[in-house]
Design an enzyme around this catalytic site. Structure first.
Site, PDB file in Angstrom:
ATOM      1  N   ASP A  30       0.886  -1.161   0.000  1.00 24.34           N
ATOM      2  CA  ASP A  30       0.000   0.000   0.000  1.00 24.34           C
ATOM      3  C   ASP A  30       0.922   1.207   0.000  1.00 24.34           C
ATOM      4  O   ASP A  30       1.789   1.343   0.864  1.00 24.34           O
ATOM      5  CB  ASP A  30      -0.890   0.006   1.247  1.00 24.34           C
ATOM      6  CG  ASP A  30      -2.012  -1.024   1.134  1.00 24.34           C
ATOM      7  OD1 ASP A  30      -2.177  -1.603   0.038  1.00 24.34           O
ATOM      8  OD2 ASP A  30      -2.709  -1.258   2.131  1.00 24.34           O
ATOM      9  N   ASP A  85     -13.033  -5.944  -3.419  1.00 26.21           N
ATOM     10  CA  ASP A  85     -13.035  -6.001  -1.962  1.00 26.21           C
ATOM     11  C   ASP A  85     -14.394  -6.532  -1.538  1.00 26.21           C
ATOM     12  O   ASP A  85     -15.427  -5.965  -1.901  1.00 26.21           O
ATOM     13  CB  ASP A  85     -12.811  -4.608  -1.352  1.00 26.21           C
ATOM     14  CG  ASP A  85     -11.408  -4.078  -1.649  1.00 26.21           C
ATOM     15  OD1 ASP A  85     -10.494  -4.903  -1.848  1.00 26.21           O
ATOM     16  OD2 ASP A  85     -11.244  -2.846  -1.684  1.00 26.21           O
TER      17      ASP A  85
END
Lengths: 250, 192
Positions: A11, A130
């Site tokens: 990330d 997700d």
């Protein structure tokens, strides 16, 4: 024989690697280019970079980061975060990324998958999903897991494939950052519903978790962040373990 | 000087990076004179066969590539375009290799994406390489086995992982993304 892939995920915020716990608290884990080179050397099969701040101003920063990563490493990598147009995708591929990953922008505008696949080839388009179990349904969430979309996970994965996705990156949000293991049931359902490669993500905490996702689903890759970034599992260590468990890895 | 063919289906940046990491100078070009004067020519490619071939023809690059006398290395789509024809968009190729490019059967996961090893290798291109070594593939179409096959790989069925005829070499995998093994193969080509 085709090998199962182990994919460390980064990330990215302002060019540095951070890792959220359940998508919330951010901890700084290190310099992205340096870490990428280390992982490539250590035997990672692929890398994924997700720009979690992805704003207009950050686009140039991301493009120059992608250029630096591409000049340093000799394995494939995917870049995602804030890709809203064919131009955004083309820019990152031109900088040296092998694939781009779409998430919220594909939910908002599914035709974007087709437009990018037509311009760059389906192999360059990863659709990241997700997912979270709510009222018995695995529902797709967008905007970094903040917005419930009402989409069914399996149906959305199939639609993404039909629109031109070359790969699905499936993250179970319940499991993400928890180190309780991959979400086997939904991963298996998605794998069985599509004919493109599926990367399992979210929940890796032990080497057994990787074994389980590879023996109990047909996922062709498993992605993790914190267990690798904080040195809890080494890349060579997980490869040796999986080889012992008779799972084909590089 | 190494010339990388510039066209609309390139992953030229990665190939350029890989060559530069090996210490060679290279240019990305679609200029006939530069391509003909280069020590080696790399014909990379990622994307769709039909539109790539159309572009090459429109620019006259199809003729240039076919007539180059120095070693040429096709990579991925580059390999497929050097064959007779591809099922992708019913595309007529350059015909350097007398073999067809077909779509993988739908009984497995397509694209063939990830690291796979060789079944057989037989060429100076694979000096220092063993059949257990893994290279990185991403493709939905494959060249069948033929007389020009110098490396075989198996995914759903056996296919040509590499081809060679005269000065023309081609690999289905991505040398530039296949770690140390890919670098060795690229080095072998550059040393030809």
């Amino acid at each position: 024989m085709l090998k199962k892939r182990i994919i460390p995920c980064f990330d990215i915020k302002d060019g540095r690697v951070v890792k959220g716990i359940n998508f919330l608290e951010l901890r700084d884990a290190g310099d992205a280019v340096e870490m990428a080179a280390q992982y490539a050397k250590a035997g990672a099969d692929e890398l994924v970079f997700l720009d979690i701040t992805a704003t207009q101003e950050n686009r140039k920063t991301l493009a120059s980061l992608v250029e630096k990563i591409a000049s340093e490493i000799n394995i494939p990598f995917t870049v995602g975060g804030g890709i809203n147009s064919v131009e955004d995708a083309e820019r990152l591929i031109r900088c040296g990324a092998d694939k781009i990953s779409l998430n919220s922008s594909a939910v908002k505008n599914p035709e974007l998958i087709t437009a990018i696949a037509n311009a760059l080839g389906t192999q360059a388009v990863v659709v990241a999903i997700d997912t979270k179990l709510a009222n018995g349904n695995w529902e797709v969430y967008s905007n970094g897991g903040r917005v419930a979309t009402g989409l069914d996970t399996v149906a959305w994965a199939q639609q993404a494939e039909a629109l031109g996705a070359g790969e699905i990156l499936l993250t179970s949000m319940h499991n993400d950052g928890t180190k309780n293991g991959f979400a086997i049931a939904i991963t298996s359902q998605v794998c069985n519903a599509v004919n493109i490669p599926v990367i399992a993500s979210g929940g890796a905490g032990s080497m057994e978790h990787f074994r389980d996702v590879f023996t109990q689903t047909t996922a062709t890759a498993a992605l993790a962040a914190s267990v690798f970034h904080y040195g809890e599992i080494g890349i060579q260590e997980i490869k040796d373990y999986l080889k012992n468990e008779k799972i084909a890895v590089r | 000087m190494i010339a990388i063919l510039k066209y609309n289906a390139g992953n030229t940046k990665s190939v350029q990076n890989a060559i530069q990491r090996l210490g060679y100078e290279c240019i990305v070009t679609d200029d006939t004179a530069q391509l003909q004067a280069a020590d080696k020519v790399i014909f990379p490619g990622v994307g769709e066969a039909g539109s790539a071939m159309e572009y090459l023809k429109a620019k006259g690059l199809d003729v240039v590539i076919k007539n180059v006398k120095q070693p040429v290395l096709g990579i991925c789509l580059g390999l497929q375009l050097m064959c007779t024809a591809s099922e992708e968009g019913a595309t007529e190729g350059l015909g350097i290799f007398d073999v067809l490019v077909k779509k993988f059967p739908p009984r497995g996961i397509v694209p063939h994406m990830g690291w796979n090893n060789f079944n057989t290798i037989n060429s100076p291109l694979f000096k220092g390489i063993s059949i257990e070594d893994n290279i990185y593939f991403v493709h939905s179409y494959y060249a069948e086995l033929c007389n020009d096959t110098i490396a075989q790989c198996d995914y759903l069925l056996p296919f040509s992982a590499a081809l060679q005829k005269d000065n023309f070499y081609a690999v289905q995998f991505h040398t530039e993304k296949s770690g140390a093994v890919g670098e060795q193969i690229l080095k072998n080509f550059l040393a030809l």
